[in-house]
Write an enzyme that holds these catalytic residues in place. Sequence first.
Site, PDB file in Angstrom:
ATOM      1  N   CYS A  74       4.465 -59.895 -10.090  1.00 53.92           N
ATOM      2  CA  CYS A  74       4.218 -60.771 -11.335  1.00 53.92           C
ATOM      3  C   CYS A  74       3.498 -62.220 -11.711  1.00 53.92           C
ATOM      4  CB  CYS A  74       5.562 -60.837 -12.275  1.00 53.92           C
ATOM      5  SG  CYS A  74       5.900 -61.747 -13.791  1.00 53.92           S
ATOM      6  N   ARG A  91       2.820 -41.662  -4.927  1.00 53.76           N
ATOM      7  CA  ARG A  91       3.226 -40.213  -6.003  1.00 53.76           C
ATOM      8  C   ARG A  91       3.194 -40.608  -7.476  1.00 53.76           C
ATOM      9  NH1 ARG A  91       9.998 -40.932  -5.775  1.00 53.76           N
ATOM     10  NH2 ARG A  91       9.724 -39.510  -7.013  1.00 53.76           N
ATOM     11  N   GLN A 150      15.795 -34.890 -13.597  1.00 51.29           N
ATOM     12  CA  GLN A 150      16.410 -36.044 -12.948  1.00 51.29           C
ATOM     13  C   GLN A 150      14.703 -36.459 -12.097  1.00 51.29           C
ATOM     14  OE1 GLN A 150      19.711 -34.686  -9.791  1.00 51.29           O
ATOM     15  NE2 GLN A 150      19.347 -33.010 -10.826  1.00 51.29           N
ATOM     16  N   CYS A 178       5.159 -64.710 -12.553  1.00 47.20           N
ATOM     17  CA  CYS A 178       6.042 -66.008 -11.586  1.00 47.20           C
ATOM     18  C   CYS A 178       6.586 -65.081 -10.865  1.00 47.20           C
ATOM     19  CB  CYS A 178       7.679 -65.194 -13.251  1.00 47.20           C
ATOM     20  SG  CYS A 178       8.492 -63.363 -12.610  1.00 47.20           S
ATOM     21  N   HIS A 237      16.696 -40.602 -14.330  1.00 48.42           N
ATOM     22  CA  HIS A 237      16.333 -41.080 -13.344  1.00 48.42           C
ATOM     23  C   HIS A 237      15.158 -41.955 -13.439  1.00 48.42           C
ATOM     24  CE1 HIS A 237      18.762 -38.021 -10.157  1.00 48.42           C
ATOM     25  NE2 HIS A 237      19.617 -38.845 -11.149  1.00 48.42           N
ATOM     26  N   CYS A 254       8.992 -56.625 -13.273  1.00 44.19           N
ATOM     27  CA  CYS A 254       9.319 -57.515 -12.578  1.00 44.19           C
ATOM     28  C   CYS A 254      10.480 -57.277 -12.291  1.00 44.19           C
ATOM     29  CB  CYS A 254       8.562 -58.948 -13.098  1.00 44.19           C
ATOM     30  SG  CYS A 254       9.253 -60.032 -12.860  1.00 44.19           S
TER      31      CYS A 254
HETATM   32  C1  BV8 Z   1      25.100 -44.050  -9.232  1.00 41.39           C
HETATM   33  C2  BV8 Z   1      14.651 -41.928  -7.289  1.00 41.39           C
HETATM   34  C3  BV8 Z   1      26.596 -45.338  -9.645  1.00 41.39           C
HETATM   35  C4  BV8 Z   1      13.803 -41.566  -8.251  1.00 41.39           C
HETATM   36  C5  BV8 Z   1      16.467 -41.038  -6.845  1.00 41.39           C
HETATM   37  C6  BV8 Z   1      28.732 -39.915  -1.506  1.00 41.39           C
HETATM   38  C7  BV8 Z   1      28.340 -38.479  -2.173  1.00 41.39           C
HETATM   39  C8  BV8 Z   1      28.820 -38.644  -3.278  1.00 41.39           C
HETATM   40  C9  BV8 Z   1      27.678 -39.451  -3.927  1.00 41.39           C
HETATM   41  C10 BV8 Z   1      27.369 -40.344  -3.824  1.00 41.39           C
HETATM   42  C11 BV8 Z   1      27.900 -40.616  -2.493  1.00 41.39           C
HETATM   43  N1  BV8 Z   1      27.288 -41.707  -1.575  1.00 41.39           N
HETATM   44  C12 BV8 Z   1      26.844 -42.167  -2.668  1.00 41.39           C
HETATM   45  C13 BV8 Z   1      26.597 -41.730  -3.583  1.00 41.39           C
HETATM   46  C14 BV8 Z   1      26.244 -41.456  -5.196  1.00 41.39           C
HETATM   47  C15 BV8 Z   1      24.403 -41.516  -4.633  1.00 41.39           C
HETATM   48  C16 BV8 Z   1      24.409 -39.660  -4.467  1.00 41.39           C
HETATM   49  O1  BV8 Z   1      24.922 -39.228  -5.029  1.00 41.39           O
HETATM   50  N2  BV8 Z   1      23.907 -39.639  -3.706  1.00 41.39           N
HETATM   51  C17 BV8 Z   1      23.321 -38.352  -2.689  1.00 41.39           C
HETATM   52  C18 BV8 Z   1      22.623 -37.982  -1.663  1.00 41.39           C
HETATM   53  C19 BV8 Z   1      25.066 -38.118  -1.874  1.00 41.39           C
HETATM   54  N3  BV8 Z   1      24.212 -41.665  -6.189  1.00 41.39           N
HETATM   55  C20 BV8 Z   1      23.551 -42.646  -6.714  1.00 41.39           C
HETATM   56  O2  BV8 Z   1      23.814 -43.831  -6.088  1.00 41.39           O
HETATM   57  C21 BV8 Z   1      23.330 -42.888  -7.788  1.00 41.39           C
HETATM   58  N4  BV8 Z   1      24.033 -43.769  -8.720  1.00 41.39           N
HETATM   59  O3  BV8 Z   1      26.028 -42.921  -8.112  1.00 41.39           O
HETATM   60  O4  BV8 Z   1      25.226 -44.691  -9.837  1.00 41.39           O
HETATM   61  C22 BV8 Z   1      27.201 -46.140  -8.506  1.00 41.39           C
HETATM   62  C23 BV8 Z   1      26.402 -47.659  -8.861  1.00 41.39           C
HETATM   63  C24 BV8 Z   1      26.544 -48.241  -7.943  1.00 41.39           C
HETATM   64  C25 BV8 Z   1      27.299 -47.818  -6.542  1.00 41.39           C
HETATM   65  C26 BV8 Z   1      28.143 -46.840  -6.965  1.00 41.39           C
HETATM   66  C27 BV8 Z   1      27.493 -46.021  -7.565  1.00 41.39           C
HETATM   67  C28 BV8 Z   1      21.301 -43.192  -8.426  1.00 41.39           C
HETATM   68  C29 BV8 Z   1      20.750 -40.807  -7.862  1.00 41.39           C
HETATM   69  C30 BV8 Z   1      19.517 -41.592  -8.531  1.00 41.39           C
HETATM   70  C31 BV8 Z   1      18.668 -41.222  -6.998  1.00 41.39           C
HETATM   71  N5  BV8 Z   1      17.174 -41.313  -7.193  1.00 41.39           N
HETATM   72  N6  BV8 Z   1      15.387 -40.779  -6.658  1.00 41.39           N
HETATM   73  C32 BV8 Z   1      12.476 -41.174  -7.852  1.00 41.39           C
HETATM   74  O5  BV8 Z   1      11.997 -41.979  -6.753  1.00 41.39           O
HETATM   75  O6  BV8 Z   1      12.059 -39.982  -7.939  1.00 41.39           O
HETATM   76  S1  BV8 Z   1      17.277 -39.229  -6.504  1.00 41.39           S
HETATM   77  C33 BV8 Z   1      15.854 -38.177  -6.028  1.00 41.39           C
HETATM   78  O7  BV8 Z   1      16.884 -36.720  -5.837  1.00 41.39           O
HETATM   79  C34 BV8 Z   1      14.816 -37.707  -6.764  1.00 41.39           C
HETATM   80  O8  BV8 Z   1      15.427 -38.375  -8.358  1.00 41.39           O
HETATM   81  C35 BV8 Z   1      15.561 -35.872  -7.855  1.00 41.39           C
HETATM   82  O9  BV8 Z   1      16.111 -36.144  -9.092  1.00 41.39           O
HETATM   83  C36 BV8 Z   1      16.939 -36.330  -7.282  1.00 41.39           C
HETATM   84  C37 BV8 Z   1      17.893 -34.802  -6.696  1.00 41.39           C
HETATM   85  O10 BV8 Z   1      16.897 -34.122  -5.537  1.00 41.39           O
HETATM   86  P1  BV8 Z   1      16.133 -33.003  -6.768  1.00 41.39           P
HETATM   87  O11 BV8 Z   1      15.105 -32.864  -7.832  1.00 41.39           O
HETATM   88  O12 BV8 Z   1      17.273 -32.032  -7.003  1.00 41.39           O
HETATM   89  O13 BV8 Z   1      15.522 -32.677  -5.822  1.00 41.39           O
HETATM   90  P2  BV8 Z   1      15.244 -31.890  -4.546  1.00 41.39           P
HETATM   91  O14 BV8 Z   1      14.045 -32.029  -3.357  1.00 41.39           O
HETATM   92  O15 BV8 Z   1      16.307 -31.978  -3.497  1.00 41.39           O
HETATM   93  O16 BV8 Z   1      15.884 -29.940  -4.940  1.00 41.39           O
HETATM   94  C38 BV8 Z   1      14.938 -28.856  -5.694  1.00 41.39           C
HETATM   95  C39 BV8 Z   1      14.845 -28.054  -5.940  1.00 41.39           C
HETATM   96  O17 BV8 Z   1      14.306 -26.783  -6.511  1.00 41.39           O
HETATM   97  C40 BV8 Z   1      15.771 -27.164  -4.043  1.00 41.39           C
HETATM   98  O18 BV8 Z   1      16.550 -26.834  -4.722  1.00 41.39           O
HETATM   99  C41 BV8 Z   1      14.874 -26.438  -4.433  1.00 41.39           C
HETATM  100  O19 BV8 Z   1      15.428 -24.541  -3.664  1.00 41.39           O
HETATM  101  C42 BV8 Z   1      14.768 -26.193  -5.500  1.00 41.39           C
HETATM  102  N7  BV8 Z   1      13.279 -25.299  -5.749  1.00 41.39           N
HETATM  103  C43 BV8 Z   1      11.479 -25.653  -5.283  1.00 41.39           C
HETATM  104  N8  BV8 Z   1      11.037 -24.731  -5.860  1.00 41.39           N
HETATM  105  C44 BV8 Z   1      11.319 -24.202  -7.164  1.00 41.39           C
HETATM  106  C45 BV8 Z   1      12.452 -24.507  -6.883  1.00 41.39           C
HETATM  107  N9  BV8 Z   1      13.226 -24.091  -7.812  1.00 41.39           N
HETATM  108  C46 BV8 Z   1      13.002 -23.064  -8.698  1.00 41.39           C
HETATM  109  N10 BV8 Z   1      11.741 -22.735  -9.430  1.00 41.39           N
HETATM  110  C47 BV8 Z   1      10.013 -23.527  -8.112  1.00 41.39           C
HETATM  111  N11 BV8 Z   1       9.191 -23.255  -8.376  1.00 41.39           N
HETATM  112 ZN    ZN Z   2       8.012 -62.143 -13.499  1.00 47.31          ZN
END
Ligand code: BV8
Ligand code: ZN
Length: 242
Positions: A146, A68, A99, A148, A117, A125
């Site tokens: 790292c 990526r 995001q 360390c 995000h 590290c």
């Molecule tokens: C947290 C890493 C508190 C970075 C990512 C059950 C129910 C609800 C929530 C949860 C659950 N179980 C767990 C949770 C919480 C969980 C969550 O939400 N899970 C979901 C999946 C059920 N969330 C977390 O864990 C978050 N932290 O809650 O902290 C906490 C702490 C401790 C304990 C409990 C709670 C952390 C969330 C961050 C996760 N990190 N990625 C990386 O490597 O990138 S998520 C990943 O998905 C990316 O970051 C991305 O940003 C994110 C969202 O995806 P989208 O951006 O929407 O992309 P996607 O492909 O899905 O969609 C693209 C869209 O674009 C489509 O609709 C498509 O039609 C459209 N599109 C495409 N082309 C175009 C377009 N639109 C217009 N024009 C175009 N040309």
């Molecule tokens: Zn270190």
Amino acid sequence: MFLQKLISRLRTAQHVAVLTGAGISAESGVPTFRGTDGLWKKFRPEELTNFDAFIKNPDLVWEWYKYRKQIISNIKPNPGHYALAEMEKHHEHFAIITQNVDNLHRRAGSKNVYELHGNIERNYCIDCRKEFSDVEILSSEKAPRCKCSGLIRPGVVWFGEMLPEDQWNASVAAAEQAEVFFSLGTSAVVYPAASLPMVAKHAGAYIVEINLERTDLSSTADEVLLGKSGEILPRLVETYYK
Ligand code: BV8
Ligand code: ZN
């Protein structure tokens, strides 16, 4: 193309907030997560974007982020990013809440950007939290370590991890004050980011969704514009900001 209500709201709005997801970067050549070209086609998300997966299989997770990082280092902002940078000039308070971890909003000239995000160009590290640039680690075949001996991880937020508090708090404040709230190119399934449109709605904002397809948010949005963000946003700027 755009409802009269959006036009009149945008004309007078002091506070505008925009939540963006992977879709806004798709036209720059960045694969989305859940779409047909999805990054997660090959792997399942839980294998890659959580801390336990990283500890269990650091080389696999490193391979995915290296892939990526290489994509992101060769791409540039698209007309959708530039249109948002232009819109920012016309509103007293304009917040981009992204995001995405690809840094494209800032590279397009947007100033007020909250990264919920993290940012894939940052690395640190896991033991001593020393920061590393991509240049220092990208040549590493295996997961880089790292001095360390701690593993070096990307500076992104994984599932189960808290979002950066300052970025989250500022994003909630922007959503609460928004008169117009855009949800652009996001499947609206990842929380707590996906809760922001409802925060804005409850505070009285006019909700506009721009996406290729309808999402869980569409039924509560005031306006759903189906199409490419890289085409719709420049048209919005041409029609109402020039
Ligand atoms: C947290 C890493 C508190 C970075 C990512 C059950 C129910 C609800 C929530 C949860 C659950 N179980 C767990 C949770 C919480 C969980 C969550 O939400 N899970 C979901 C999946 C059920 N969330 C977390 O864990 C978050 N932290 O809650 O902290 C906490 C702490 C401790 C304990 C409990 C709670 C952390 C969330 C961050 C996760 N990190 N990625 C990386 O490597 O990138 S998520 C990943 O998905 C990316 O970051 C991305 O940003 C994110 C969202 O995806 P989208 O951006 O929407 O992309 P996607 O492909 O899905 O969609 C693209 C869209 O674009 C489509 O609709 C498509 O039609 C459209 N599109 C495409 N082309 C175009 C377009 N639109 C217009 N024009 C175009 N040309
Ligand atoms: Zn270190």
